[in-house]
Design a protein around this motif. Structure first.
Motif, mmCIF file in Angstrom:
data_model
loop_
_atom_site.group_PDB
_atom_site.id
_atom_site.type_symbol
_atom_site.label_atom_id
_atom_site.label_comp_id
_atom_site.label_asym_id
_atom_site.label_seq_id
_atom_site.Cartn_x
_atom_site.Cartn_y
_atom_site.Cartn_z
ATOM 1 N N GLN A 73 0.831 -1.211 0.000
ATOM 2 C CA GLN A 73 0.000 0.000 0.000
ATOM 3 C C GLN A 73 0.857 1.249 0.000
ATOM 4 O O GLN A 73 0.541 2.238 -0.664
ATOM 5 N N MET A 76 1.994 1.739 -3.420
ATOM 6 C CA MET A 76 0.872 2.222 -4.228
ATOM 7 C C MET A 76 0.644 3.706 -3.998
ATOM 8 O O MET A 76 0.448 4.469 -4.948
ATOM 9 N N PHE A 77 0.657 4.134 -2.724
ATOM 10 C CA PHE A 77 0.447 5.548 -2.410
ATOM 11 C C PHE A 77 1.560 6.412 -3.001
ATOM 12 O O PHE A 77 1.304 7.497 -3.519
ATOM 13 N N GLN A 78 2.796 5.927 -2.922
ATOM 14 C CA GLN A 78 3.900 6.684 -3.505
ATOM 15 C C GLN A 78 3.723 6.808 -5.016
ATOM 16 O O GLN A 78 3.948 7.874 -5.588
ATOM 17 N N HIS A 79 3.299 5.712 -5.639
ATOM 18 C CA HIS A 79 3.065 5.735 -7.088
ATOM 19 C C HIS A 79 1.921 6.693 -7.426
ATOM 20 O O HIS A 79 2.026 7.481 -8.366
ATOM 21 N N LYS A 80 0.854 6.634 -6.637
ATOM 22 C CA LYS A 80 -0.286 7.539 -6.862
ATOM 23 C C LYS A 80 0.148 8.989 -6.671
ATOM 24 O O LYS A 80 -0.245 9.858 -7.444
ATOM 25 N N ARG A 81 0.928 9.255 -5.615
ATOM 26 C CA ARG A 81 1.385 10.612 -5.359
ATOM 27 C C ARG A 81 2.242 11.113 -6.515
ATOM 28 O O ARG A 81 2.089 12.242 -6.973
ATOM 29 N N SER A 83 2.142 10.029 -9.591
ATOM 30 C CA SER A 83 1.240 10.188 -10.736
ATOM 31 C C SER A 83 0.445 11.483 -10.626
ATOM 32 O O SER A 83 0.307 12.233 -11.602
ATOM 33 N N GLN A 84 -0.073 11.771 -9.436
ATOM 34 C CA GLN A 84 -0.847 13.005 -9.236
ATOM 35 C C GLN A 84 0.049 14.237 -9.384
ATOM 36 O O GLN A 84 -0.378 15.240 -9.956
ATOM 37 N N SER A 85 1.272 14.144 -8.900
ATOM 38 C CA SER A 85 2.205 15.263 -9.055
ATOM 39 C C SER A 85 2.472 15.517 -10.532
ATOM 40 O O SER A 85 2.511 16.672 -10.969
ATOM 41 N N ARG A 87 0.454 14.718 -13.037
ATOM 42 C CA ARG A 87 -0.769 15.287 -13.619
ATOM 43 C C ARG A 87 -0.913 16.760 -13.264
ATOM 44 O O ARG A 87 -1.286 17.577 -14.107
#
Length: 163
Positions: A73, A76-81, A83-85, A87
């Protein structure tokens, strides 16, 4: 003691033997029962220890699973962060491009509008100037005509006072 042993009768020997046999059986039963109880107690302790070991192992396995899930997890959160950065960065760039293009379009539109309004204002001024020129010319012609007529009349009256 040897004398005693031989002095006993076979019936007494038999009784003594049976009594010893009975004591031996009682002692053996008691020993077997005690041993059986100790074995059962050891068995229960061993089962409890085995259960404890099993529970400890299950607990360790669960802890490893939870740790693995937590790490997954976290990744995953690091990857999401990330990705959001990315974007957000892309959106900022798009916004800056939009602002630049809009600003240029606005300036271009404003310039065209200004040129158009200036042309319209100049057109109106030309029309007004043409009207003023016509009016001034008309007034001037009218005044000159009046002056000329007055001059002619004055000249005629001077030449022919009765006319």
């Amino acid at each position: 003691m040897c004398i005693l042993f031989f002095s006993l009768l076979p019936a007494d020997i038999n009784k003594a033997f049976l009594a010893k046999r009975k004591r031996l059986e009682t002692f053996t039963k008691s020993s077997v029962k005690t041993s059986h109880q100790k074995i059962e107690q050891l068995w229960r302790v061993q089962q409890r220890d085995n259960q404890w070991d099993t529970d400890v192992q299950k607990s360790k396995d669960n802890e490893e699973k939870l740790l693995s899930m937590f790490q997954h997890q976290q990744k995953m959160f690091q990857h999401k962060r990330a990705s959001q950065s990315q974007r957000l960065k892309t959106l900022k760039q798009l916004l800056e491009q939009y602002i630049q293009v809009y600003y240029l379009i606005s300036l271009d539109t404003m310039e065209k509008t200004h040129v158009s309004q200036q042309g319209a204002a100049q057109g109106e001024l030309r029309q007004e100037m043409a009207l003023f020129q016509k009016k001034i010319l008309s007034d001037t012609v009218s005044k000159r005509t009046d002056q000329f007529t007055n001059s002619l009349f004055t000249c005629r009256t001077m030449v022919d006072p009765f006319a």
